[in-house]
Design a protein around this motif. Structure first.
Motif, short mmCIF file in Angstrom:
data_model
loop_
_atom_site.label_atom_id
_atom_site.label_comp_id
_atom_site.label_asym_id
_atom_site.label_seq_id
_atom_site.Cartn_x
_atom_site.Cartn_y
_atom_site.Cartn_z
N GLY A 309 0.79 -1.23 0.00
CA GLY A 309 0.00 0.00 0.00
C GLY A 309 0.82 1.27 0.00
N LEU A 310 2.13 1.17 -0.15
CA LEU A 310 2.98 2.36 -0.12
C LEU A 310 4.00 2.31 -1.25
CD1 LEU A 310 4.04 4.96 1.28
CD2 LEU A 310 5.53 3.47 2.65
N ALA A 311 4.07 3.42 -1.99
CA ALA A 311 5.12 3.60 -3.00
C ALA A 311 5.87 4.88 -2.66
CB ALA A 311 4.53 3.70 -4.39
N ILE A 312 7.18 4.83 -2.80
CA ILE A 312 8.00 6.02 -2.65
C ILE A 312 8.51 6.40 -4.05
CG2 ILE A 312 10.02 7.05 -1.56
CD1 ILE A 312 7.85 6.22 0.41
N VAL A 313 8.20 7.61 -4.46
CA VAL A 313 8.61 8.10 -5.77
C VAL A 313 9.72 9.13 -5.59
CG1 VAL A 313 7.86 9.35 -7.84
CG2 VAL A 313 6.37 7.62 -6.82
N ALA A 314 10.69 9.10 -6.47
CA ALA A 314 11.84 10.01 -6.38
C ALA A 314 11.46 11.39 -6.89
CB ALA A 314 13.02 9.44 -7.16
N MET A 353 8.64 15.07 0.87
CA MET A 353 9.89 15.48 1.51
C MET A 353 10.77 16.15 0.46
SD MET A 353 10.48 12.15 3.99
CE MET A 353 11.74 12.96 5.00
N ASP A 354 12.02 16.45 0.81
CA ASP A 354 12.88 17.16 -0.14
C ASP A 354 12.96 16.46 -1.49
OD1 ASP A 354 13.36 19.04 1.75
OD2 ASP A 354 15.48 18.61 2.02
N GLN A 355 13.12 15.12 -1.47
CA GLN A 355 13.28 14.41 -2.73
C GLN A 355 12.52 13.08 -2.75
OE1 GLN A 355 17.72 14.80 -2.88
NE2 GLN A 355 17.31 15.90 -4.79
N HIS A 356 11.51 12.98 -1.91
CA HIS A 356 10.69 11.77 -1.86
C HIS A 356 9.21 12.13 -1.74
CE1 HIS A 356 14.65 10.44 -0.35
NE2 HIS A 356 14.36 9.28 -0.92
N ALA A 357 8.40 11.42 -2.50
CA ALA A 357 6.94 11.53 -2.39
C ALA A 357 6.39 10.21 -1.86
CB ALA A 357 6.32 11.84 -3.75
N PHE A 358 5.56 10.30 -0.82
CA PHE A 358 4.89 9.14 -0.26
C PHE A 358 3.53 9.00 -0.94
CE2 PHE A 358 8.10 10.07 2.70
CZ PHE A 358 8.25 9.04 3.63
N ILE A 359 3.29 7.83 -1.52
CA ILE A 359 2.03 7.62 -2.24
C ILE A 359 1.31 6.42 -1.63
CG2 ILE A 359 0.98 7.02 -4.45
CD1 ILE A 359 3.13 8.53 -5.83
N ALA A 360 0.07 6.69 -1.21
CA ALA A 360 -0.79 5.61 -0.74
C ALA A 360 -1.42 4.94 -1.95
CB ALA A 360 -1.87 6.17 0.18
N LEU A 361 -1.25 3.62 -2.05
CA LEU A 361 -1.76 2.85 -3.19
C LEU A 361 -3.04 2.12 -2.81
CD1 LEU A 361 1.57 1.18 -4.37
CD2 LEU A 361 0.51 3.25 -5.30
N PRO A 362 -3.97 1.98 -3.75
CA PRO A 362 -5.16 1.18 -3.48
C PRO A 362 -4.82 -0.30 -3.42
CG PRO A 362 -5.12 1.86 -5.78
CD PRO A 362 -3.97 2.55 -5.11
N GLU A 363 -5.72 -1.09 -2.87
CA GLU A 363 -5.45 -2.52 -2.69
C GLU A 363 -5.20 -3.25 -3.99
OE1 GLU A 363 -8.50 -4.36 -0.44
OE2 GLU A 363 -8.12 -3.21 1.39
N ASN A 364 -5.81 -2.78 -5.08
CA ASN A 364 -5.68 -3.51 -6.35
C ASN A 364 -4.47 -3.06 -7.17
OD1 ASN A 364 -6.57 -0.98 -7.03
ND2 ASN A 364 -8.20 -1.68 -8.41
#
Length: 408
Positions: A309-314, A353-364
């Motif tokens: 459920g979590l992706a970190i994007v640069a 954050m400075d160089q990271h985005a926290f993304i909540a992902l759906p279950e699918n």
């Protein structure tokens, strides 16, 4: 040396020092990268120019939005009367890029800044700046008299509790009289900015302000205080330009005044506050069947999938504006095709954050891979442009057509 506000990582292919023009955002371009799409950019340039012309107004787009000379040139080539800037160094940068007529919608304060403007006048620039106090007018008068020059100035009308600008008609007249007494100053008209008007019901408040601006302009003209034969009346940001244009048009100013509109963000529009403002414009103006289109996006890659459920994007605050959190728009495989878009339905940026985005992902969201390329939309394009030294102009295939340099 890395800089927080100027991201230089789109200048080369990897570490080979090769130019990225002709490559794709999905292959060969170091990400994150800011991209401007050619088709909506061209649409927006033509759309706003037609809008201004339909109201008998001229366009002096606010260049501080982009500080991108290639975009200044395209705006001028499309018919812009001039370019608006906020500071003396910005005026210097625009003139160096070939812009001859500069509207500095700000007070010119400090002898170091006055020296910059004096140098531009000596080089042949046409410059208009704003004043809102006798102290500023007298200082400008002394300085430009010492240089043997004449400076064009516009009286600024503000609002109580707002930013800069005279608060009353009486102050406007007194300031204009002070300017008339300064041989080195030439009063060329009046300037305002409706974006500082705040009210629970903004539309009538904006219209009232526009009417006050027009009344002040006409009073200055009647009293013979405007020295220019073609006086300027100018206002308009990127949210309420339709109301200002209508006021200038219906006031029948065109035979005497040069009405100038100054929106800046229209050139690339956005996915946030100006998208919402445009909806208001289209609701007020049923005759405008097609509005502006978002042209600016930032591309970045999924860096980590550390837990379900979590992706970190640069992608971070150093790469994209964050007065509103970025909006995931589309996703692609690295080295894939622009036609093969993957879903970002239900994706939500929860923290930046400075160089990271926290993304909540759906279950699918079970097809997400490290390395996937995600396109993000942002609100308020000014706050994204100033993070980049160069932006990629791209086509619908995500191929890079041109590198556009900024001069912040």
């Amino acid at each position: 040396m890395p800089e927080t506000r100027r991201n230089a990582n789109t200048t080369t292919l990897g570490n080979k020092g090769l130019p990225i023009t002709g490559n794709s955002l999905l292959a060969g371009v170091s990400l994150p990268a800011a991209a401007i799409f050619e088709a909506p950019l061209s649409h927006n340039l033509a759309w706003m120019q037609r809008f201004a012309a339909a109201h008998g107004a001229f366009l002096a787009p606010h260049g501080k939005t982009t500080m991108t000379p290639a975009l200044f040139q395209r705006q001028v080539d499309t018919g812009a009367w001039g370019i608006t800037l906020a500071t003396a160094p910005q005026c210097q940068a625009a003139f160096a890029a070939g812009v001859q007529r500069l509207l500095m919608a700000n007070q010119l304060i400090g002898e170091a800044n006055m020296a910059i403007v004096a140098g531009l006048l000596e080089a042949g620039a046409e410059i208009h700046c704003v004043v809102d106090s006798t102290a500023n007018a007298e200082a400008l008068g002394r300085y430009f008299a010492s240089r043997g020059q004449t400076l064009n100035v516009l009286v600024e009308l503000g609002v109580p509790g707002g930013r800069t600008g005279c608060r009353t008609l009486k102050q406007v007249i007194e300031l204009a009289q002070c300017i008339a007494a300064e041989p080195a100053l030439c009063l060329t008209g009046i300037e305002g900015y409706e974006g500082v008007v705040h009210a629970s019901d903004p539309v009538p408040a904006i219209r009232d302000y526009a009417a006050q601006l027009i009344a002040c302009a006409q009073r200055l003209d009647r009293e013979g205080l405007i020295a220019s034969e073609t006086p300027i009346i100018t206002a308009s940001g990127s949210a309420w330009y339709d109301l200002i244009a209508e006021a200038f048009d219906t006031a029948d100013l065109r035979e005497r005044f040069t009405p100038v509109l100054r929106p800046g963000c229209y050139v690339v529009h956005d996915h946030g506050i100006y998208r919402d403002a445009q909806r208001g414009v289209l609701a007020r103006r049923a005759d405008l069947h097609e509005g502006l289109q978002p042209a600016l996006e930032v591309f970045a890659q999924v860096q980590s999938l550390p837990e379900p459920g979590l992706a970190i994007v640069a992608l971070g605050k150093r790469d994209i504006g964050f007065d509103q959190l970025p909006q995931p728009l589309r996703r692609y495989r690295e080295r894939g095709s622009a036609e093969d878009m993957l879903s970002v339905a239900g994706w939500q940026v929860t923290k930046l954050m400075d160089q990271h985005a926290f993304i909540a992902l759906p279950e699918n969201a079970d097809d997400v891979r490290v390395g996937d390329v995600v396109a993000f939309g942002a609100s308020h394009p000014c706050l994204t442009f100033d993070k980049w030294r160069r932006l990629c102009l791209v086509d619908e295939r995500l191929d890079v057509l041109e590198m556009m340099e900024t001069v912040f």
